[in-house]
Scaffold this motif. Structure first.
Motif, PDB file in Angstrom:
ATOM      1  N   ALA A  67       0.838  -1.202   0.000  1.00  0.00           N
ATOM      2  CA  ALA A  67       0.000   0.000   0.000  1.00  0.00           C
ATOM      3  C   ALA A  67       0.867   1.244   0.000  1.00  0.00           C
ATOM      4  O   ALA A  67       2.000   1.227   0.495  1.00  0.00           O
ATOM      5  CB  ALA A  67      -0.920   0.001   1.219  1.00  0.00           C
ATOM      6  N   PRO A  69       0.153   4.647   1.608  1.00  0.00           N
ATOM      7  CA  PRO A  69      -0.783   5.428   2.429  1.00  0.00           C
ATOM      8  C   PRO A  69      -0.928   6.877   2.000  1.00  0.00           C
ATOM      9  O   PRO A  69      -1.959   7.511   2.302  1.00  0.00           O
ATOM     10  CB  PRO A  69      -0.184   5.319   3.838  1.00  0.00           C
ATOM     11  CG  PRO A  69       0.586   4.029   3.815  1.00  0.00           C
ATOM     12  CD  PRO A  69       1.163   3.971   2.419  1.00  0.00           C
ATOM     13  N   ILE A  72      -4.000   7.240  -0.026  1.00  0.00           N
ATOM     14  CA  ILE A  72      -5.254   6.759   0.568  1.00  0.00           C
ATOM     15  C   ILE A  72      -5.789   7.855   1.485  1.00  0.00           C
ATOM     16  O   ILE A  72      -5.224   8.135   2.546  1.00  0.00           O
ATOM     17  CB  ILE A  72      -5.025   5.455   1.354  1.00  0.00           C
ATOM     18  CG1 ILE A  72      -4.479   4.368   0.416  1.00  0.00           C
ATOM     19  CG2 ILE A  72      -6.324   4.998   2.009  1.00  0.00           C
ATOM     20  CD1 ILE A  72      -4.114   3.083   1.124  1.00  0.00           C
ATOM     21  N   PRO A  75      -8.542   5.627   5.222  1.00  0.00           N
ATOM     22  CA  PRO A  75      -8.133   4.225   5.365  1.00  0.00           C
ATOM     23  C   PRO A  75      -9.251   3.277   5.803  1.00  0.00           C
ATOM     24  O   PRO A  75      -9.163   2.075   5.557  1.00  0.00           O
ATOM     25  CB  PRO A  75      -7.043   4.284   6.444  1.00  0.00           C
ATOM     26  CG  PRO A  75      -6.661   5.715   6.560  1.00  0.00           C
ATOM     27  CD  PRO A  75      -7.860   6.506   6.181  1.00  0.00           C
ATOM     28  N   GLU A  96      -1.597   0.035   9.608  1.00  0.00           N
ATOM     29  CA  GLU A  96      -0.637  -0.005   8.504  1.00  0.00           C
ATOM     30  C   GLU A  96      -0.976   1.024   7.426  1.00  0.00           C
ATOM     31  O   GLU A  96      -0.079   1.661   6.858  1.00  0.00           O
ATOM     32  CB  GLU A  96      -0.610  -1.412   7.900  1.00  0.00           C
ATOM     33  CG  GLU A  96      -0.037  -2.469   8.848  1.00  0.00           C
ATOM     34  CD  GLU A  96      -0.208  -3.871   8.315  1.00  0.00           C
ATOM     35  OE1 GLU A  96      -1.103  -4.074   7.461  1.00  0.00           O
ATOM     36  OE2 GLU A  96       0.556  -4.767   8.740  1.00  0.00           O
ATOM     37  N   LEU A  97      -2.254   1.201   7.130  1.00  0.00           N
ATOM     38  CA  LEU A  97      -2.672   2.152   6.095  1.00  0.00           C
ATOM     39  C   LEU A  97      -2.543   3.601   6.554  1.00  0.00           C
ATOM     40  O   LEU A  97      -2.643   4.520   5.726  1.00  0.00           O
ATOM     41  CB  LEU A  97      -4.116   1.872   5.674  1.00  0.00           C
ATOM     42  CG  LEU A  97      -4.363   0.518   4.994  1.00  0.00           C
ATOM     43  CD1 LEU A  97      -5.851   0.304   4.743  1.00  0.00           C
ATOM     44  CD2 LEU A  97      -3.592   0.430   3.675  1.00  0.00           C
ATOM     45  N   SER A  98      -2.323   3.802   7.848  1.00  0.00           N
ATOM     46  CA  SER A  98      -2.189   5.167   8.372  1.00  0.00           C
ATOM     47  C   SER A  98      -0.730   5.555   8.588  1.00  0.00           C
ATOM     48  O   SER A  98      -0.450   6.647   9.094  1.00  0.00           O
ATOM     49  CB  SER A  98      -2.958   5.292   9.694  1.00  0.00           C
ATOM     50  OG  SER A  98      -4.319   4.972   9.513  1.00  0.00           O
ATOM     51  N   GLU A  99       0.209   4.661   8.237  1.00  0.00           N
ATOM     52  CA  GLU A  99       1.623   4.965   8.428  1.00  0.00           C
ATOM     53  C   GLU A  99       2.060   6.114   7.508  1.00  0.00           C
ATOM     54  O   GLU A  99       1.530   6.293   6.406  1.00  0.00           O
ATOM     55  CB  GLU A  99       2.477   3.728   8.153  1.00  0.00           C
ATOM     56  CG  GLU A  99       2.329   2.635   9.187  1.00  0.00           C
ATOM     57  CD  GLU A  99       3.287   1.482   8.930  1.00  0.00           C
ATOM     58  OE1 GLU A  99       4.256   1.696   8.162  1.00  0.00           O
ATOM     59  OE2 GLU A  99       3.067   0.386   9.475  1.00  0.00           O
ATOM     60  N   HIS A 100       3.031   6.872   7.996  1.00  0.00           N
ATOM     61  CA  HIS A 100       3.571   7.975   7.197  1.00  0.00           C
ATOM     62  C   HIS A 100       4.682   7.422   6.291  1.00  0.00           C
ATOM     63  O   HIS A 100       5.863   7.645   6.499  1.00  0.00           O
ATOM     64  CB  HIS A 100       4.110   9.074   8.111  1.00  0.00           C
ATOM     65  CG  HIS A 100       4.487  10.332   7.379  1.00  0.00           C
ATOM     66  ND1 HIS A 100       3.546  11.194   6.863  1.00  0.00           N
ATOM     67  CD2 HIS A 100       5.706  10.867   7.057  1.00  0.00           C
ATOM     68  CE1 HIS A 100       4.156  12.212   6.274  1.00  0.00           C
ATOM     69  NE2 HIS A 100       5.465  12.021   6.373  1.00  0.00           N
TER      70      HIS A 100
END
Length: 626
Positions: A67, A69, A72, A75, A96-100
């Motif tokens: 992904a 992020p 996205i 998320p 995981e989808l909110s990681e920088h």
């Protein structure tokens, strides 16, 4: 003002001409770089197969779900859509989808069905990248020999590392155009390079024999409480290594079961007195696992009495002794202040050279070595392959540590070196030496790979190393007869195989102490190496056990040799010996599938159906499957 306006428009015109006529390529590339994405396509790694085509290591297509992020915006709906497909909790996906980060792994090496479901969702910022997974259809069988592959698909150890350039193939790539939110633009693959699949390697290893070798060796490691073990079986005439087992004992402490709480007293009833007992921890469990490396080629040890074959072969070759020559053998012998003795105390006795070898007399062997001399003994050590690599080219293979220069010998070395002390060798080197006797004096280099397998299924034989003469046929014949006595009525009667004559030699050597010097008290290496049938050798084998109890090679290593050789001789249809031996236990009633010991390699189509007989695992037992 007119002049200024003219100059400004002139400058703009010149700039426009420069951008459109001279720098258009650069700006076009910069624009394309905004949407161009290079996708690397890994090549399918070549397989590793046994001598009959059974797969020992294969690469299968897989996909990684990744992904970005940054692409996205929300998320939550993406995580809810992926949770059931990837079998990952929504909360974990949300994290995981909110990681920088612009590149996050959501799932690695998933199957085609999962990859297809993810693609069907067409979620922005979610990509499916092709990859491969290395699998071992035979489980951990021969793992130290096969080796390992890194996450990037590169060989890290063993044969995977040795043949990496052949197995790896050539990766391809495709340049695709994607919108800023990560959605591929249809039909916008600008350029690509196809992958080139890797070339497979067909080994000389025989998978069913490898399994039996590991099972027999592992059972003895447990029975004798040894720390590790090595077992190798080789085709005497060709040098093909048919099995190479490397096992270690592993002791684990199982968890202590929880103590159940006493039942609560009923309301209003008097409190019952209870006695709290502590549950004792369960005893540790010892199992046998694959060694962390291929000990047969990378680990050296002092061989002990099996090394006496070097001394006797040189003395016979130079005519210094004959098999029936009688020697006066005392109980001890002092050389330069060092006292040498036999394994068991005895009065001075008369022994023939054959009896000295059969009973593994240290003193008798040293007396022969003193007649032979340091220079001739050192030359024979080199002639029989010690002090140099075997030619297999295996990663981290040891050449051993032997005293090849007599000028560096101490006075007492003429006592220690002939009986296998002060030398450090590999198990394969010892087997090569014994195998040389079995071939009638020809030193046959060992080999592990017999062919390469192209992606189209065609075979190419690998070069066969040339043998060279190390002993005369007469000396090899004399040694064979003497080594038969070792099994018939000497130190290795447990190495016998019903129906076959066996020749070999035992070894029981102390283990050096690398910290304090000298030897570790009570620590020994037990060895037996031999070949069968003695009158027409077809197979050679060696078994080495580290720190067994009991310590003697004839007691712990010889029976493993017997079990393995019994199976192998039947499997390859080797005829029994006229008046063959009857020691080593009762004859097996298992209907062994017979296969040819030698094989003619011919091209075949990759998808051509074949029917072979193999032996597979079934709850720890051997079963046949066609």
């Amino acid at each position: 003002m007119r002049v200024v306006v003219v100059l400004v428009f002139a400058a703009l015109a010149l700039r426009l001409i420069g951008v459109q006529a001279f720098a258009s390529g650069r700006y076009s590339a910069m624009g394309a770089a905004e949407v161009d994405t290079t996708v690397h396509i890994p090549a399918v790694r070549g397989g590793i197969y046994d001598r009959n085509g059974a797969a020992l290591a294969l690469s299968v297509p897989r996909s990684n779900i990744v992904a970005d992020p940054f692409l996205i915006r929300d998320p939550a709906p993406v995580a809810r859509a992926l949770t059931s497909v990837l079998d990952v909790s929504t909360s974990k996906l949300m994290t995981e989808l909110s990681e920088h980060s612009g590149y996050v792994f959501l799932a690695k090496e998933v199957g085609d069905a999962v990859a297809a479901k993810v693609n069907a969702l067409t979620l922005p910022g979610i990509n499916v990248l092709p990859t491969t997974e290395r699998v071992d259809p035979a489980g951990s069988l021969a793992a130290p020999l096969i080796g390992t592959v890194s996450a990037a698909g590169t060989g890290q150890a063993g044969l995977e590392y040795q043949y990496n350039s052949l197995l790896a193939g050539k990766n391809g790539f495709a340049v695709e155009q994607m919108s800023p939110d990560g959605v591929p633009l249809p039909g916008k693959t600008t350029r690509s390079s196809p992958t080139v699949p890797g070339t497979g390697v067909e080994l000389t290893i025989d998978e069913p024999l490898q399994y039996v070798t590991e099972q027999s060796l592992g059972a003895e490691i447990l029975a004798s409480h040894a720390r590790s073990g090595i077992a190798i079986v080789m085709n005497t005439r060709t040098g093909d290594i048919l099995s190479m087992a490397n096992l270690v004992a592993k002791t684990v402490q199982p968890p202590t079961p929880k103590t159940a709480a006493p039942p609560a007293a009923a309301p209003g009833s008097p409190a019952a007195s209870t006695t709290t007992t502590t549950t004792p921890p369960p005893p540790p469990i010892t199992t046998v696992v694959q060694a962390p490396q291929n000990l047969a080629l990378t680990q050296v040890y002092e061989p002990g009495s099996v090394f006496k074959v070097v001394t006797f072969s040189a003395a016979l070759q130079d005519g210094i002794i004959s098999p029936d020559e009688v020697f006066t053998v005392p109980n001890t012998l002092t050389i330069d202040g060092w006292v040498f003795h036999d394994a068991e105390s005895h009065p001075t006795e008369k022994l023939t050279a054959t009896q000295i070898l059969a009973q593994s007399s240290n003193i008798g062997t040293i007396e022969i070595a003193q007649q032979l001399g340091e220079g001739r003994l050192a030359a024979q050590i080199s002639t029989l392959g010690f002090g140099r690599a075997t030619g297999l080219g295996f990663p981290a293979e040891s050449a051993g540590l032997v005293k090849s220069d007599p000028a560096t010998w101490h006075v007492s070395d003429i006592g220690s070196t002939p009986i296998g002390q002060d030398d450090a060798v590999t198990a394969q080197q010892v087997l090569d030496m014994v195998n040389t006797v079995g071939t009638g004096g020809l030193f046959v280099p060992p080999r592990l790979a017999q062919a390469s397998v192209a992606p189209d299924g065609s075979f190419t034989k690998t070069a066969v190393p040339s043998p060279h003469r190390a002993l005369s046929q007469e000396v090899a014949s004399q040694l064979t007869t003497m080594m038969e006595q070792v099994v018939q009525d000497g130190t290795a009667v447990l190495a016998g195989v019903p129906g076959y004559t066996v020749a070999g030699k035992t070894g029981t050597a102390q283990i050096p102490d690398p910290v304090h010097g000298g030897y570790i008290p009570g620590a020994y290496e037990a060895t037996f190496a031999g070949f069968a049938p003695a009158e027409a050798p077809a197979l050679s084998a060696i078994v080495v056990l580290e720190r067994p109890d009991p310590i003697y090679g004839g007691t712990v290593a010889a029976p493993v040799f017997s079990q393995i050789m019994r199976y192998a001789l039947h499997r390859y249809g080797i005829p029994t010996s006229p008046g063959g031996g009857s020691t080593g236990g009762t004859a097996s009633t298992v209907p062994f599938p017979q296969v040819p010991l030698t094989k003619t390699v011919a091209p075949r189509a990759p998808s051509a159906p074949t029917t072979t007989t193999t032996i597979v695992h079934s709850h720890g037992k051997l079963t046949e499957r066609a």
